[in-house]
Design an enzyme around this catalytic site. Sequence first.
Site, PDB file in Angstrom:
ATOM      1  N   SER A 196       0.856  -1.117  -0.015  1.00 18.93           N
ATOM      2  CA  SER A 196       0.114   0.242  -0.188  1.00 18.93           C
ATOM      3  C   SER A 196       0.863   1.301  -0.002  1.00 18.93           C
ATOM      4  O   SER A 196       1.629   1.553  -0.881  1.00 18.93           O
ATOM      5  CB  SER A 196      -1.165  -0.002   1.172  1.00 18.93           C
ATOM      6  OG  SER A 196      -2.015   0.749   0.937  1.00 18.93           O
ATOM      7  N   ASP A 224     -10.155  -4.905  -4.197  1.00 11.71           N
ATOM      8  CA  ASP A 224      -9.519  -3.745  -3.345  1.00 11.71           C
ATOM      9  C   ASP A 224     -10.283  -2.655  -3.241  1.00 11.71           C
ATOM     10  O   ASP A 224     -10.494  -2.229  -4.393  1.00 11.71           O
ATOM     11  CB  ASP A 224      -7.945  -3.431  -3.978  1.00 11.71           C
ATOM     12  CG  ASP A 224      -7.370  -2.793  -2.792  1.00 11.71           C
ATOM     13  OD1 ASP A 224      -7.910  -1.911  -2.266  1.00 11.71           O
ATOM     14  OD2 ASP A 224      -6.249  -2.742  -2.634  1.00 11.71           O
ATOM     15  N   HIS A 244      -8.004  -5.514   0.293  1.00 14.38           N
ATOM     16  CA  HIS A 244      -6.780  -4.603   0.467  1.00 14.38           C
ATOM     17  C   HIS A 244      -5.900  -5.297   1.352  1.00 14.38           C
ATOM     18  O   HIS A 244      -5.639  -5.008   2.443  1.00 14.38           O
ATOM     19  CB  HIS A 244      -7.259  -3.128   0.967  1.00 14.38           C
ATOM     20  CG  HIS A 244      -6.070  -2.132   0.910  1.00 14.38           C
ATOM     21  ND1 HIS A 244      -5.327  -2.111  -0.368  1.00 14.38           N
ATOM     22  CD2 HIS A 244      -5.089  -1.258   1.867  1.00 14.38           C
ATOM     23  CE1 HIS A 244      -4.352  -1.080   0.040  1.00 14.38           C
ATOM     24  NE2 HIS A 244      -4.415  -0.864   1.109  1.00 14.38           N
TER      25      HIS A 244
END
Length: 232
Positions: free
Chosen positions: A122, A177, A211
Amino acid sequence: MCGNNMSVPLLADAVTVSGAERETAAVIFLHGLGDTGHSWADALSSIRLPYVKYICPHAPRIPVTLNMKMVMPSWFDLMGLTPDAPEDEAGIKKAAENIKAIIEHEMKNGIPANRIILGGFSQGGALSLYTALTCQHQLAGIVALSCWLPLHKAFPQAANNGVNKDIAILQCHGEMDPMIPVRFGALTAEKLKSVVTPSKVQFKTFPGVMHSSCPQEMMAVKEFIEKLLPRI
């Protein structure tokens, strides 16, 4: 850039998973927003190679605009998660210099740059991409999970030293995600192909994954590390 240990603040309390034998390579892995190095040190321990040192630094705690200025671990400020959101250019560049200081510290301790992989998840993956592509040392590769390329409009010019023009990049993204949609990952992969040799960019997507990571993704990361950092 960096002298002794004391001038590498991120190393002071970084989580380090040492090799079981002589360390001839290193993986520096950067966690996501609000996390710490501990979770990724655990994840990497499950796929570790005995001659590789894994370094998982903690981001400093700063107010994050995206989260109503709450103070949390963050590599730089985030204003939004869309490709056209304003970006914390000064913060991104400062964070990249701090990661480059870790790279240089490892080089001084005998691990050459071409035996170092930079990676992250991320926001950490975003920083690893930016740092590696603007680094003046030739690195082994980049692991970029569920992320994007910060200051993307500055590339390919920002990588004008071209040292890492041939760097191998493994980019992975969950197809479900909700935070950083997989199409942003795909746009990032296309952008990266304009910065490095296109055939060096691998973009893998994982059905049903949100995610986060998954065992299949971690196996892909392990294979990538083994290929780029063979035993010597």
